[in-house]
Write an enzyme that holds these catalytic residues in place. Sequence first.
Site, PDB file in Angstrom:
ATOM      1  N   SER A  86     -22.404 -14.822  13.913  1.00 12.00           N
ATOM      2  CA  SER A  86     -23.119 -15.799  14.749  1.00 12.00           C
ATOM      3  C   SER A  86     -22.151 -16.283  15.817  1.00 12.00           C
ATOM      4  O   SER A  86     -20.930 -16.216  15.636  1.00 12.00           O
ATOM      5  CB  SER A  86     -23.542 -16.976  13.869  1.00 12.00           C
ATOM      6  OG  SER A  86     -23.935 -18.078  14.657  1.00 12.00           O
ATOM      7  N   TYR A 109     -22.604 -23.831   7.474  1.00  9.40           N
ATOM      8  CA  TYR A 109     -22.928 -22.602   8.219  1.00  9.40           C
ATOM      9  C   TYR A 109     -21.750 -22.178   9.090  1.00  9.40           C
ATOM     10  O   TYR A 109     -21.340 -21.014   9.088  1.00  9.40           O
ATOM     11  CB  TYR A 109     -24.170 -22.870   9.077  1.00  9.40           C
ATOM     12  CG  TYR A 109     -24.750 -21.660   9.760  1.00  9.40           C
ATOM     13  CD1 TYR A 109     -25.668 -20.831   9.110  1.00  9.40           C
ATOM     14  CD2 TYR A 109     -24.404 -21.338  11.074  1.00  9.40           C
ATOM     15  CE1 TYR A 109     -26.218 -19.734   9.753  1.00  9.40           C
ATOM     16  CE2 TYR A 109     -24.955 -20.235  11.714  1.00  9.40           C
ATOM     17  CZ  TYR A 109     -25.860 -19.440  11.050  1.00  9.40           C
ATOM     18  OH  TYR A 109     -26.413 -18.341  11.679  1.00  9.40           O
TER      19      TYR A 109
END
Length: 261
Positions: free
Chosen positions: A144, A157
Amino acid sequence: MTDLTGKTALVTGSTSGIGLACAKALARQGANLVINGFGDADAIEQERLELEKLSGAKALYSGHDLTKAEEIQAMMAEAAEAFGGVDILINNAGMQHVAPIEEFPVEKWDLIIALNLTAAFHTCRLAVPYMKQKGWGRIIQTASAHSLTASPFKSAYVSAKHGIAGLTKTVALEVATSGVTVNCISPGYVWTPLVENQIPDTMKARGMTREQVINDVLLAGQPTKQFTTVEQIAEAALFLCSDAAANITGTNISMDGGWTA
Ligand code: NAD
């Protein structure tokens, strides 16, 4: 065109979003598929049959919960029993939770680290011996933009994604002379259920409307003002499987509309 006939690809979290698009792209090139993830049993069986039609090869569904080491082991064993081993491993399953650090639920932290980071450690360690023995392999992590930069309220995350970037580099170095490459693809925001589902929590955490979250949070840092598409990511994964990408390893490929520039 990369011919993947005779190769087996395992894509974690492939019942939805990015993983599903990657599974379809790999199937179109002739790979056997092991798909994984949660969802409605009939819809998953439909997906499995469609993949077989695309490839003419086999598709196996292995619906294990990848937050548990023993279930990951079982999934890898099922793949090995069906196809001999995994040539292409796409570590993609992931989840998100949005909350300020002082309110971040401990059990959510544990789950996100388990799924978004530890699961990839287990699949890598279990996949690498077969790839080394074959002298060819591709490991691709859906990381990501959050593997390179942070946003508030996403402590678990962002930590997991920074971790996966480090794992990628480390494993890439360890297998560098074996014909096995290990890379991350790091999307910015992609319109999938994972993004849609975090809108209500972000609205709550930031006191915003849905439109404000989309324009002022999600696309705020993405200079192109476009969501990345699942098909674009799948094409990048296919490229990493090609011979042209044989000397690309240990990289983190940004597909974030310029976010991390
Ligand atoms: P998604 O929610 O559409 O898909 C997630 C997949 O993971 C589903 O198949 C789901 O069933 C599976 N899954 C969830 N928990 C699982 C578990 N315990 N065990 C096994 N499978 C499980 O999400 P997506 O947007 O396609 O995300 C895929 C990956 O891409 C994730 O790692 C995510 O962090 C990453 N990513 C997404 C975006 C985005 O904007 N959507 C951006 C950057 C990175």
